[in-house]
Write a protein that holds these residues in place. Structure first.
Motif, PDB file in Angstrom:
ATOM      1  N   TRP A 136       2.747  10.692  11.128  1.00 62.78           N
ATOM      2  CA  TRP A 136       2.450   9.474  12.009  1.00 62.78           C
ATOM      3  C   TRP A 136       3.389   8.787  13.381  1.00 62.78           C
ATOM      4  CZ3 TRP A 136       1.230   4.217   8.080  1.00 62.78           C
ATOM      5  CH2 TRP A 136      -0.054   4.564   7.790  1.00 62.78           C
ATOM      6  N   LEU A 137       5.063   9.520  12.804  1.00 63.79           N
ATOM      7  CA  LEU A 137       5.542   9.920  13.734  1.00 63.79           C
ATOM      8  C   LEU A 137       5.930  11.147  14.430  1.00 63.79           C
ATOM      9  CD1 LEU A 137       8.074   9.705  10.164  1.00 63.79           C
ATOM     10  CD2 LEU A 137       8.023   7.837  12.355  1.00 63.79           C
ATOM     11  N   ARG A 138       5.390  11.977  14.120  1.00 65.58           N
ATOM     12  CA  ARG A 138       5.180  13.339  15.128  1.00 65.58           C
ATOM     13  C   ARG A 138       3.688  12.755  16.206  1.00 65.58           C
ATOM     14  NH1 ARG A 138       4.842  18.345  10.461  1.00 65.58           N
ATOM     15  NH2 ARG A 138       6.935  18.683  10.131  1.00 65.58           N
ATOM     16  N   LEU A 139       3.059  11.476  16.015  1.00 71.30           N
ATOM     17  CA  LEU A 139       2.074  11.496  16.871  1.00 71.30           C
ATOM     18  C   LEU A 139       2.754  10.644  18.108  1.00 71.30           C
ATOM     19  CD1 LEU A 139      -1.284  10.807  14.767  1.00 71.30           C
ATOM     20  CD2 LEU A 139      -1.100  13.128  16.149  1.00 71.30           C
ATOM     21  N   LEU A 140       3.719  10.079  17.725  1.00 76.56           N
ATOM     22  CA  LEU A 140       4.888   8.572  18.518  1.00 76.56           C
ATOM     23  C   LEU A 140       6.168   9.655  18.939  1.00 76.56           C
ATOM     24  CD1 LEU A 140       4.560   5.658  16.301  1.00 76.56           C
ATOM     25  CD2 LEU A 140       3.101   5.581  17.889  1.00 76.56           C
ATOM     26  N   GLY A 141       5.535  11.322  18.476  1.00 79.10           N
ATOM     27  CA  GLY A 141       7.473  11.727  19.555  1.00 79.10           C
ATOM     28  C   GLY A 141       8.099  12.004  18.676  1.00 79.10           C
ATOM     29  N   PHE A 142       8.470  11.169  17.676  1.00 80.57           N
ATOM     30  CA  PHE A 142       9.727  12.041  16.554  1.00 80.57           C
ATOM     31  C   PHE A 142       9.366  12.932  16.268  1.00 80.57           C
ATOM     32  CE2 PHE A 142       8.829   7.255  16.822  1.00 80.57           C
ATOM     33  CZ  PHE A 142      10.688   6.531  16.491  1.00 80.57           C
ATOM     34  N   HIS A 143      11.164  13.588  16.182  1.00 74.78           N
ATOM     35  CA  HIS A 143      11.544  14.717  15.659  1.00 74.78           C
ATOM     36  C   HIS A 143      11.646  14.473  13.668  1.00 74.78           C
ATOM     37  CE1 HIS A 143      12.975  18.551  14.544  1.00 74.78           C
ATOM     38  NE2 HIS A 143      14.209  17.847  14.300  1.00 74.78           N
ATOM     39  N   GLU A 197       1.098  -0.639  -0.007  1.00 73.61           N
ATOM     40  CA  GLU A 197       0.176   0.059   0.122  1.00 73.61           C
ATOM     41  C   GLU A 197       0.890   1.127   0.081  1.00 73.61           C
ATOM     42  OE1 GLU A 197      -3.149   2.474   2.688  1.00 73.61           O
ATOM     43  OE2 GLU A 197      -2.238   0.712   3.706  1.00 73.61           O
ATOM     44  N   PHE A 198       0.704   1.741  -0.848  1.00 74.68           N
ATOM     45  CA  PHE A 198       1.249   3.616  -1.066  1.00 74.68           C
ATOM     46  C   PHE A 198       1.047   4.622   0.410  1.00 74.68           C
ATOM     47  CE2 PHE A 198       1.742   2.701  -5.336  1.00 74.68           C
ATOM     48  CZ  PHE A 198       2.758   2.638  -5.794  1.00 74.68           C
ATOM     49  N   ILE A 199       2.054   4.666   0.749  1.00 75.28           N
ATOM     50  CA  ILE A 199       1.839   5.448   1.991  1.00 75.28           C
ATOM     51  C   ILE A 199       2.893   6.500   1.574  1.00 75.28           C
ATOM     52  CG2 ILE A 199       2.778   6.030   4.587  1.00 75.28           C
ATOM     53  CD1 ILE A 199       2.179   2.298   5.217  1.00 75.28           C
ATOM     54  N   GLY A 200       2.104   8.086   2.119  1.00 74.26           N
ATOM     55  CA  GLY A 200       2.000   9.791   1.360  1.00 74.26           C
ATOM     56  C   GLY A 200       3.668   9.882   2.217  1.00 74.26           C
ATOM     57  N   TYR A 201       4.284  10.606   2.046  1.00 70.23           N
ATOM     58  CA  TYR A 201       4.943  10.805   3.013  1.00 70.23           C
ATOM     59  C   TYR A 201       4.319  12.047   3.385  1.00 70.23           C
ATOM     60  CZ  TYR A 201       9.755  14.121   4.006  1.00 70.23           C
ATOM     61  OH  TYR A 201       9.925  14.805   4.247  1.00 70.23           O
ATOM     62  N   TRP A 202       3.705  13.018   3.311  1.00 72.84           N
ATOM     63  CA  TRP A 202       3.411  13.380   4.640  1.00 72.84           C
ATOM     64  C   TRP A 202       2.453  13.263   5.573  1.00 72.84           C
ATOM     65  CZ3 TRP A 202       5.740  18.235   4.593  1.00 72.84           C
ATOM     66  CH2 TRP A 202       6.621  18.293   3.022  1.00 72.84           C
ATOM     67  N   ARG A 203       1.665  12.097   5.101  1.00 72.43           N
ATOM     68  CA  ARG A 203       0.894  11.303   6.153  1.00 72.43           C
ATOM     69  C   ARG A 203       1.992  10.334   6.797  1.00 72.43           C
ATOM     70  NH1 ARG A 203      -2.560   6.137   4.212  1.00 72.43           N
ATOM     71  NH2 ARG A 203      -3.439   5.236   5.998  1.00 72.43           N
ATOM     72  N   LEU A 204       3.099  10.144   6.301  1.00 69.58           N
ATOM     73  CA  LEU A 204       4.173   9.126   7.564  1.00 69.58           C
ATOM     74  C   LEU A 204       4.640  10.132   7.978  1.00 69.58           C
ATOM     75  CD1 LEU A 204       5.927   7.205   7.910  1.00 69.58           C
ATOM     76  CD2 LEU A 204       7.094   7.131   6.053  1.00 69.58           C
ATOM     77  N   ARG A 205       4.730  11.256   7.996  1.00 70.77           N
ATOM     78  CA  ARG A 205       5.150  12.622   8.930  1.00 70.77           C
ATOM     79  C   ARG A 205       4.151  12.584   9.627  1.00 70.77           C
ATOM     80  NH1 ARG A 205       9.269  16.414   6.654  1.00 70.77           N
ATOM     81  NH2 ARG A 205       7.922  17.904   8.101  1.00 70.77           N
TER      82      ARG A 205
END
Length: 276
Positions: A188-195, A178-186
């Protein structure tokens, strides 16, 4: 299509002219991203055909595979930077990616080459990556961009197959995943506390099947990187795990702090002569 079949299909596609073109770009990005990542433990999840940890210098490196089907070796391009030394890491672990066999805060670097696209639950995979990463640990992700000419050709092929046209012809990209968009992935990562430390797109040539025609459009890579950077066929992202309330300190000295007592105010007791 089962997960084993999807992994095999993607491995076969990487041997095609378009797959070799994508593999060369991703391998170069991975070499530059992991060569300066320091720590003790590094982990790559999925796609053992891509040596995501070959330029890393950590003492303990593992390549985990979610399928028992042994991957076929692919001749990888050498590093473009002569200063980068390579040390390939073989497949050493078979596990389920949504339940990684690592304790909490135990891994310094995690590489995900197209692992999210093939995962049954990409959200759970990211949560597991966040769990095993140490504070300030890094995750490196590569994926296919749904907003690209390659994805447009893939959707057109799937639409033709849906109406009964071209069923015997293979699609341009592997069918599984499944294609996962770049901005969508960003997000997801921010919700998990990633910078998000860095992100980049690449592979701007048209979706052509012939290596000869792909080479003719090599001029589009520098032009696309400048004028339409978000329309590349693939993206590359590096994120750092942040932990709130954490502060890095040095070694604590075993010295007691002496509390100085405040000087007491003394009243003037000298006799005062009164005029009588």
């Amino acid at each position: 299509m089962t997960r084993d079949q999807s992994i095999i299909e993607l491995g076969v596609w990487l041997r095609s002219p378009a797959g070799r073109y994508l593999l060369e770009w991703e391998q170069d990005r991975l070499d530059h991203a992991v060569t300066d990542a320091f720590g003790f433990h590094a982990l790559q999840l999925g796609m053992p055909e891509i040596q995501g940890l070959r330029a890393n210098r950590m003492p303990h490196r593992w390549v985990a595979c979610g399928s028992l089907v042994p991957p076929e070796s692919i001749e990888l391009p050498p590093p473009r930077d002569v200063l980068i030394t390579t040390r390939p890491a073989p497949v050493s672990l078979y596990c389920e990616f949504d339940a990684l066999p690592f304790p909490q805060h135990s891994v310094d670097l995690v590489v995900l080459p197209h692992a999210l696209e093939l995962a049954a639950d990409p959200h759970q995979l990211l949560r597991e990556v966040e769990r095993i990463l140490v504070p300030e640990g890094r995750v490196v992700i590569s994926g296919l961009n749904p907003a690209s000419l390659w994805a447009l050709r893939q959707r057109a092929g799937n639409a033709r197959r849906g109406i009964g046209l071209g069923r015997g012809r293979p699609t341009y990209l592997p069918r599984a995943g499944e294609f996962i968009g770049y901005w969508r992935l960003r997000d997801w990562l921010r919700l998990l506390g990633f910078h998000i430390e860095s992100g980049r797109f690449g592979c701007y040539r048209p979706p052509l099947s012939s290596e000869r025609w792909l080479q003719r459009f090599d001029w589009m890579d520098p032009v696309g990187d400048r004028w339409w950077p978000v329309l590349g066929a693939a993206y590359f992202l590096v994120a750092v795990k942040r932990v709130r309330g954490m502060r890095l300190v040095g070694l604590l000295k075993n010295e007691r702090r002496r509390v100085k007592a405040a000087t007491a105010a003394v009243a003037n007791r000298e006799p005062v002569e009164a005029d009588i």
